[in-house]
Each structure stands twice: as C-alpha cells, then as structure tokens.
Design an enzyme around this catalytic site. Sequence first.
Site, PDB file in Angstrom:
ATOM      1  CG  HIS A   1      63.622  43.145  -0.074  1.00 16.61           C
ATOM      2  ND1 HIS A   1      62.381  42.737   0.396  1.00 16.61           N
ATOM      3  CD2 HIS A   1      63.813  44.406   0.417  1.00 16.61           C
ATOM      4  CE1 HIS A   1      61.844  43.705   1.120  1.00 16.61           C
ATOM      5  NE2 HIS A   1      62.701  44.720   1.155  1.00 16.61           N
TER       6      HIS A   1
ATOM      7  CG  HIS B   1      67.249  47.312   2.303  1.00 17.66           C
ATOM      8  ND1 HIS B   1      66.426  48.263   1.741  1.00 17.66           N
ATOM      9  CD2 HIS B   1      66.415  46.409   2.896  1.00 17.66           C
ATOM     10  CE1 HIS B   1      65.164  47.953   1.976  1.00 17.66           C
ATOM     11  NE2 HIS B   1      65.133  46.829   2.675  1.00 17.66           N
TER      12      HIS B   1
ATOM     13  CE1 TYR C   1      59.471  39.998  10.209  1.00 19.30           C
ATOM     14  CE2 TYR C   1      59.231  40.959  12.394  1.00 19.30           C
ATOM     15  CZ  TYR C   1      58.829  40.052  11.432  1.00 19.30           C
ATOM     16  OH  TYR C   1      57.773  39.205  11.674  1.00 19.30           O
ATOM     17  CD  GLN C   2      56.427  42.623  10.252  1.00 14.20           C
ATOM     18  OE1 GLN C   2      56.278  42.063   9.167  1.00 14.20           O
ATOM     19  NE2 GLN C   2      56.513  41.958  11.385  1.00 14.20           N
TER      20      GLN C   2
ATOM     21  CB  SER D   1      58.648  48.484   2.357  1.00 14.28           C
ATOM     22  OG  SER D   1      59.635  48.025   1.458  1.00 14.28           O
ATOM     23  CG  PHE D   2      58.645  44.558  -1.210  1.00 17.39           C
ATOM     24  CD1 PHE D   2      59.121  43.371  -1.770  1.00 17.39           C
ATOM     25  CD2 PHE D   2      59.501  45.652  -1.157  1.00 17.39           C
ATOM     26  CE1 PHE D   2      60.422  43.283  -2.255  1.00 17.39           C
ATOM     27  CE2 PHE D   2      60.802  45.574  -1.639  1.00 17.39           C
ATOM     28  CZ  PHE D   2      61.258  44.388  -2.187  1.00 17.39           C
ATOM     29  CE1 TYR D   3      55.784  41.266   5.997  1.00 15.27           C
ATOM     30  CE2 TYR D   3      54.294  42.756   4.845  1.00 15.27           C
ATOM     31  CZ  TYR D   3      54.933  42.360   6.006  1.00 15.27           C
ATOM     32  OH  TYR D   3      54.731  43.064   7.174  1.00 15.27           O
TER      33      TYR D   3
END
EC number: 3.6.1.59
Length: 311
Positions: A251, A253, A243-244, A246-248
Amino acid sequence: MKRIADEELVREERAEESTQKWLQDAKFQEILGADSSHKSLFVLLSHPDGSQGILLANKSPFSEEKSDIEKLLATAQLQEISRNDIFGSYNIEIDPKLNLLKSQLIYPINDRLIAKYRQEEKFVIRETPELYETVTRPYIEKYQLNLNWVYNCLEKRSEVDKIVFEDPDNENGFVLLQDIKWDGKTLENLYVLAICHRHGLKSVRDLTGDDLEMLYNMRDKSLEAINQKYGLKTDQIKCYFHYQPSFYHLHVHFINLKYDAPASTTMSAILLDDVINNLELNPEHYKKSTLTFTRKNGDKLMEMFREALKN
C-alpha cells in the site's frame, strides 16, 4: 437496492451501539504512549468480559473555514495566565464541537497489538537481502497481523463510504480510500491509502521492474483522484511507502504536504517517486539493497535480528 442499503445502515448502527457500550463498560488500565508533537494519546483499556482494547485519541487540527473561525471567536472564554505590555498568554475554552478528538478504538486485541502501540526506545536495523530472507521473511510469515480488514476493503465488504477511487484491474489496480486517522473533511491533514488489488506483494522488498506499470498507475490515478475530489495539486501531495509497513499487503500513503503525519518523515518512509526511480535504474534494486529502518526495544522482529546477529 434500497433494501440492501437499509440493511447495511442497520448493521452499522448496531455496530456503533455495540462499540459505544463496550467503551462505556471498559476501564482505564495503562497509558501505552503519547506523542506531544501530534497531540496523541494511546490508552490500554480492560473490559469486565476479560477482553482488552486500545483507544488512540488524536486532537483534530484547526479548521480554516471562515465560519468555524468566527464561531471559535464568538465562543472563546479567556483565562489569563500572564500579561506583559501588549503580550498576553491565555487558556481558552471554546465550543466543544470545535475541539473534537479524532479517535480509533481497537478491540478485542492481543499482546502483539499492545506491543505495537507501547512506546519503547528505538534502534536502527540494517537489513541486508540475506537478513531479509533469514529473519524478516520468517517473521512476516509467522507473526504478521491479520489482514482480513484489508480484504474486506478490497472486496467492498466494509468501509465502502471511505473509497475515493478504484481501479478494479486485478494486476495493476488498487483501491484508494480514506485512512482511518483522517476525518474525511479537514484538508490540512488529508490522509488516504492506495491498497493494491494484487495479492502476494507484502512490501517494497517484493517490488521489481516488472511492477513499474502498477506503481505508475497507483501514483498517477491516485494523484488525479485526489485533485478532482479535494482540489489538491500534484505538488501538494506526499506519497510514500513505510518500511517496515504496519501491515504486509502493499500500500502507498498519500498525505497533504502540510500534514506532519506520524512516521511520514522518519527512517521508515520511502518516497514513491524514489522507489519508481530506483526500479527504473535497476529492476532488482529492492532485492539486492540493504534497507535501514528502526524497531522498538522488545519488538519481536528486533529480538530476532539480535539473535541472528549473535551467530
């Protein structure tokens, strides 16, 4: 089915040839950044056709396979730097196949992608729920990066060979696939992503107690799949959100605990188990909490926060 597989192979070969040609014709323009701790280099390239690209080059970690170690020893050429009693310092040349670069080439690119990879001084942002609604949400709606590659993965139009596991349920299901930063072989830096099938969830900010079943599902089935395919146990895996992000599109990790992955220990990482625990205690935790993260100087979101906090 064989004909379809053959056609897919031909498309992949043509795409690889096209990428190779683009890289050969491209010229060095600028070093956007480097990370000595992760042995990474971010290079901006320009092409005669007017397009630009970014080459992300990372030195691969050493293999722990006995055969690779033996080959390294057999091919090593020592160049002495200094010596003191029993202690010697050397540069060592080894077989190039044992010293590959794990790289990502992104092209054509826009100014936002260049800004994403350009190294700048960072600053702390403390995002209240009100600031999320008035600053961050408008930023996401206007400036978020294209998500077509995500939908291509979810709908199996690309990267099918990288899928580790899938739960196809539209509400709580997800696709678990190898991250582009991982070579799919070296367990020491295992890195996979679980991308939820459900649309509309952008980040942890959108999560409530109603999403716990999905989070349990993503955690438990991903850890089981990693164990079955790669032999790593639950307590050897770190699972977290950014957060934030890399894409919204929501997902998670999953990395080998040994691996010091980029941004896995910074203020942007939030452990999946902590998210689950917070939502169990308070179903509205991420709707009501102040979330802290960092942003680079010159970043558009950083600029929007500074402007909002002036008033």
